[in-house]
Design an enzyme around this catalytic site. Structure first.
Site, PDB file in Angstrom:
ATOM      1  N   VAL A 142       0.825  -1.210   0.000  1.00 17.70           N
ATOM      2  CA  VAL A 142       0.000   0.000   0.000  1.00 17.70           C
ATOM      3  C   VAL A 142       0.858   1.258   0.000  1.00 17.70           C
ATOM      4  O   VAL A 142       0.664   2.161  -0.817  1.00 17.70           O
ATOM      5  CB  VAL A 142      -0.937   0.006   1.233  1.00 17.70           C
ATOM      6  CG1 VAL A 142      -1.667   1.345   1.355  1.00 17.70           C
ATOM      7  CG2 VAL A 142      -1.934  -1.140   1.143  1.00 17.70           C
ATOM      8  N   ARG A 195      14.753  -3.372   2.825  1.00 16.95           N
ATOM      9  CA  ARG A 195      13.747  -2.877   1.885  1.00 16.95           C
ATOM     10  C   ARG A 195      14.084  -1.472   1.403  1.00 16.95           C
ATOM     11  O   ARG A 195      13.914  -1.150   0.220  1.00 16.95           O
ATOM     12  CB  ARG A 195      12.362  -2.883   2.538  1.00 16.95           C
ATOM     13  CG  ARG A 195      11.811  -4.272   2.806  1.00 16.95           C
ATOM     14  CD  ARG A 195      10.497  -4.199   3.592  1.00 16.95           C
ATOM     15  NE  ARG A 195       9.465  -3.523   2.834  1.00 16.95           N
ATOM     16  CZ  ARG A 195       8.657  -4.128   1.952  1.00 16.95           C
ATOM     17  NH1 ARG A 195       8.770  -5.421   1.740  1.00 16.95           N
ATOM     18  NH2 ARG A 195       7.746  -3.438   1.293  1.00 16.95           N
ATOM     19  N   CYS A 224      -6.919  -8.671   3.223  1.00 17.40           N
ATOM     20  CA  CYS A 224      -8.129  -7.837   3.309  1.00 17.40           C
ATOM     21  C   CYS A 224      -9.381  -8.653   3.574  1.00 17.40           C
ATOM     22  O   CYS A 224      -9.914  -8.648   4.676  1.00 17.40           O
ATOM     23  CB  CYS A 224      -8.296  -7.026   2.017  1.00 17.40           C
ATOM     24  SG  CYS A 224      -7.073  -5.715   1.822  1.00 17.40           S
TER      25      CYS A 224
END
Length: 431
Positions: free
Chosen positions: A22, A45, A265
């Site tokens: 996201v 990352r 989700c």
């Protein structure tokens, strides 16, 4: 001067806390318009993103071009920003209870550097009330500032869909909310910089939180109905996808399909709403029933396959089964909460030898997440093949291929009905 104008004039910076599926797309979109600080706690990352590499394998190197963004894992760098967006995961624990620890940790990070006049907008999916009840007190305590009077807070739920190149941040209406009229206006204008189709201004943060959590709850319940119907139709000896195709000719029939419901989700959000409902002494029956059905489907499919093997006279112990696809949905590398793992683990309890393959998944990540590895070499002696995820790579496969990797009288389990009416010789079963 309003925070929006300061951002637009690059007199203030925007920070994105949490650069996953996201956060990173949002950060890069804003960085094409204003100055951005991308923050993540993982130095590994951060290094990848500095080299124009998306750790989630969703974005190409081109997405990083022409972006005014600074990637960092140093909390001190967040002090440069005045508008903070928090986009971290909100998972559930082993008891299906909301786990707000990543969100609270990120909130504390922001609280430590929060200044008078700053804005904080949360994008993580939560139950209604979490922003004000769980996050705001942390911001006040760590910053020593007063909510609304010294800093503003908003909530704008994410609608990022991994693997979807059509419904993206800029092409999907964004829900925005604020703690007062001024904050709502500034937050709306800020998001309008990157959302081409505009925003929807929710009257309160609770409304925005509730809107997000019911989007996936609604889908979950509808898919659960399809899964329950597939169990009934299987006993009746008719194909669920044939029934849905026929029913779908009616103008108002809703097109939902059976399958394994996982991911971060649909398989998670309903538990947040159910948790909050119980706090108010209401036990949601439909939501919980839908969750029960969908969480059971991996085990159901495994048991149906075992029954099929027994009916074929095959020994269950040490039968070889190939499972094709382990990610939570098609054409993505995301393994979070994949219900394919339930199917695999259930087969193993019967003594079945299970091999797993997936063109999108990392074997190392699968091992880390679920304790088994992907097979590198497809054999030619499987007693059954389960196509669990409808990756594009599998759409072109035909019966000849499945026969080439299977024993005589093998079984093909086609979870998503990809090969319906195309299999003539193998034993075929689908939801």
């Amino acid at each position: 001067m309003d925070i929006y104008k300061k951002l637009l004039n690059k007199e203030a910076k925007l920070s994105l806390v949490g650069l996953g599926y996201v956060g990173l797309p949002i950060a890069l979109e804003f960085a094409k318009k204003i100055s951005v600080i991308g923050f993540d706690i993982s130095e590994e990352r951060i290094e990848m993103m500095k080299n124009k590499k998306d750790p989630s394998d969703e974005l190409s190197a081109d997405a990083f071009e022409n972006c005014d963004i600074k990637f960092t894992s140093n909390i001190e760098d967040l002090k440069e920003a005045a508008f903070h967006i928090v986009a971290v995961p909100t998972p559930i624990d082993s008891h299906n209870m909301p786990d707000l620890s990543p969100l609270i940790s990120a909130t504390k990070t922001v609280g430590k550097i929060l200044k008078k006049g700053d804005y904080v907008v949360f994008e993580s999916t939560v139950y209604p009330g979490a922003t004000e009840e769980d996050c705001v007190p942390e911001l006040e305590e760590l910053s020593g500032l007063k909510f609304i009077e010294d800093f503003k807070v908003g909530y704008s739920p994410e609608r990022i869909n991994p693997g979807d190149k059509v419904n993206t941040l800029s092409t999907v209406v964004k829900i925005v909310s604020g703690c007062d009229d001024k904050s709502l206006e500034n937050i709306a204008k800020t998001y309008e910089l990157v959302v081409k189709v505009g925003v929807h201004k929710a009257p309160t943060m609770k409304v925005a939180e509730a809107a997000k959590v019911i989007e996936n709850t609604q889908r979950d319940v509808n898919i659960a109905l399809m899964n329950e119907l597939s169990i009934i139709f299987s006993r009746l000896g008719i194909n669920t996808f044939d029934v849905l195709e026929a029913a779908g000719t009616k103008w108002n029939f809703l097109n939902f399909y059976p399958g394994l419901v996982g991911g971060h989700c649909i398989g998670v959000d309903p538990y947040y709403l159910a948790y909050k409902a119980q706090e108010y002494r209401y036990h949601p029956q439909i939501i919980n029933s839908g969750r029960f059905v969908n969480d059971s489907m991996g085990f159901y499919i495994a048991k149906q396959l075992v029954k099929q093997l027994i009916a074929k006279g095959k020994k269950i112990l040490n039968s070889k089964v190939l499972v094709m696809g382990v990610t939570f949905k098609e054409n993505v590398s995301d393994l979070r909460n994949s219900k394919v793992a339930d199917l695999i683990n259930e087969l193993k309890t019967y003594g079945v030898l299970v091999e797993v393959t997936d063109p999108y998944a990392s074997s190392a990540q699968v091992k880390k997440e679920y304790g088994f590895e992907l097979t590198e070499d497809i054999a030619d002696d499987y007693n059954a093949v389960v196509v669990a995820v409808s990756h594009n790579d599998y759409l072109k496969l035909d019966e000849a291929y499945f026969k080439s990797i299977s024993t005589k009288n093998a079984i093909l389990v086609d979870v998503k009905g990809l090969y319906r009416n195309k299999i003539k010789e193998l034993s075929y079963w689908s939801l």
